[in-house]
Design a protein around this motif. Structure first.
Motif, PDB file in Angstrom:
ATOM      1  N   CYS A 156       0.859  -1.175   0.000  1.00 43.40           N
ATOM      2  CA  CYS A 156       0.000   0.000   0.000  1.00 43.40           C
ATOM      3  C   CYS A 156       0.900   1.232   0.000  1.00 43.40           C
ATOM      4  O   CYS A 156       2.115   1.121  -0.101  1.00 43.40           O
ATOM      5  CB  CYS A 156      -0.914  -0.023   1.221  1.00 43.40           C
ATOM      6  SG  CYS A 156      -0.034   0.163   2.796  1.00 43.40           S
TER       7      CYS A 156
ATOM      8  N   TYR B 187       1.402   3.290   2.468  1.00 44.65           N
ATOM      9  CA  TYR B 187       1.653   3.739   3.829  1.00 44.65           C
ATOM     10  C   TYR B 187       3.056   4.313   4.010  1.00 44.65           C
ATOM     11  O   TYR B 187       4.043   3.764   3.510  1.00 44.65           O
ATOM     12  CB  TYR B 187       1.477   2.562   4.796  1.00 44.65           C
ATOM     13  CG  TYR B 187       1.846   2.901   6.224  1.00 44.65           C
ATOM     14  CD1 TYR B 187       0.983   3.641   7.030  1.00 44.65           C
ATOM     15  CD2 TYR B 187       3.065   2.500   6.770  1.00 44.65           C
ATOM     16  CE1 TYR B 187       1.330   3.961   8.330  1.00 44.65           C
ATOM     17  CE2 TYR B 187       3.416   2.817   8.067  1.00 44.65           C
ATOM     18  CZ  TYR B 187       2.546   3.551   8.846  1.00 44.65           C
ATOM     19  OH  TYR B 187       2.892   3.872  10.126  1.00 44.65           O
TER      20      TYR B 187
ATOM     21  N   CYS C 168       5.835   0.951   3.189  1.00 38.99           N
ATOM     22  CA  CYS C 168       5.339  -0.420   3.107  1.00 38.99           C
ATOM     23  C   CYS C 168       5.814  -1.107   1.835  1.00 38.99           C
ATOM     24  O   CYS C 168       5.704  -0.560   0.746  1.00 38.99           O
ATOM     25  CB  CYS C 168       3.805  -0.373   3.144  1.00 38.99           C
ATOM     26  SG  CYS C 168       3.024  -1.972   2.894  1.00 38.99           S
TER      27      CYS C 168
ATOM     28  N   GLY D 295       3.463  -5.381   2.570  1.00 44.62           N
ATOM     29  CA  GLY D 295       2.898  -5.590   3.896  1.00 44.62           C
ATOM     30  C   GLY D 295       3.890  -5.503   5.031  1.00 44.62           C
ATOM     31  O   GLY D 295       3.520  -5.642   6.189  1.00 44.62           O
TER      32      GLY D 295
ATOM     33  N   CYS E  16       3.058  -3.896   8.393  1.00 49.89           N
ATOM     34  CA  CYS E  16       2.425  -2.628   8.050  1.00 49.89           C
ATOM     35  C   CYS E  16       1.085  -2.505   8.786  1.00 49.89           C
ATOM     36  O   CYS E  16       0.278  -3.422   8.731  1.00 49.89           O
ATOM     37  CB  CYS E  16       2.202  -2.579   6.545  1.00 49.89           C
ATOM     38  SG  CYS E  16       1.170  -1.214   6.003  1.00 49.89           S
TER      39      CYS E  16
ATOM     40  N   ILE F  21      -1.427  -0.828   8.043  1.00 45.80           N
ATOM     41  CA  ILE F  21      -2.564  -0.764   7.117  1.00 45.80           C
ATOM     42  C   ILE F  21      -2.868  -2.154   6.559  1.00 45.80           C
ATOM     43  O   ILE F  21      -4.014  -2.588   6.522  1.00 45.80           O
ATOM     44  CB  ILE F  21      -2.272   0.215   5.961  1.00 45.80           C
ATOM     45  CG1 ILE F  21      -1.865   1.594   6.505  1.00 45.80           C
ATOM     46  CG2 ILE F  21      -3.476   0.319   5.029  1.00 45.80           C
ATOM     47  CD1 ILE F  21      -2.883   2.262   7.389  1.00 45.80           C
ATOM     48  N   CYS F  22      -1.816  -2.860   6.137  1.00 44.86           N
ATOM     49  CA  CYS F  22      -2.010  -4.181   5.529  1.00 44.86           C
ATOM     50  C   CYS F  22      -2.284  -5.258   6.569  1.00 44.86           C
ATOM     51  O   CYS F  22      -2.953  -6.244   6.283  1.00 44.86           O
ATOM     52  CB  CYS F  22      -0.781  -4.586   4.719  1.00 44.86           C
ATOM     53  SG  CYS F  22      -0.402  -3.485   3.346  1.00 44.86           S
TER      54      CYS F  22
END
Ligand SMILES: [Zn+2]
Length: 109
Positions: free
Chosen positions: A2, A4, A19, A22, A39, A41-42
């Motif tokens: 992503c 991030y 990121c 991940g 990560c 987010i992931c």
């Protein structure tokens, strides 16, 4: 993977992590990290576990509460931190405030 960018590596004033598939990498280093940092987010739960792992068992010198109580607090803090990162990037989901199961040694959630 992503887009991030975050502050996991402590450079402070500018984002120093990004990121890749991940996992977070240090923008200040050409080398891949020896440590795998999930990560936020992931991999929300992975990231919470990572932050919790950094703090687990640590406490103030004059803190005489039990390890269980202190680790509960670390776990809550790790969850809040990761959810904060996600919220700041517009990621909200119904699970966002739930402390993940499976990281409590006592299994008590
Ligand atoms: Zn990511």
């Amino acid at each position: 993977m992503c887009n991030y960018q975050g502050y996991e590596f402590g450079a402070g004033r500018y984002p120093d992590s990004y990121c890749v598939d991940g996992l977070l990498h240090d923008a200040d280093s050409d080398y891949l990290n020896e440590e795998s940092i999930p990560c936020p987010i992931c991999d929300r739960v992975g990231a919470i576990n990572w932050w919790f792992g950094r703090w687990e068992g640590s406490c103030e010198i004059d803190d005489d509460r039990s390890d269980d109580v202190i680790n509960d607090e670390h776990r809550r803090r790790a969850t809040l931190l990761v959810d904060d990162i996600r919220n700041n990037r517009g990621i909200t989901d119904p699970q966002a405030t739930a402390i993940p199961e499976g990281i409590s040694p006592a299994g008590g959630y």
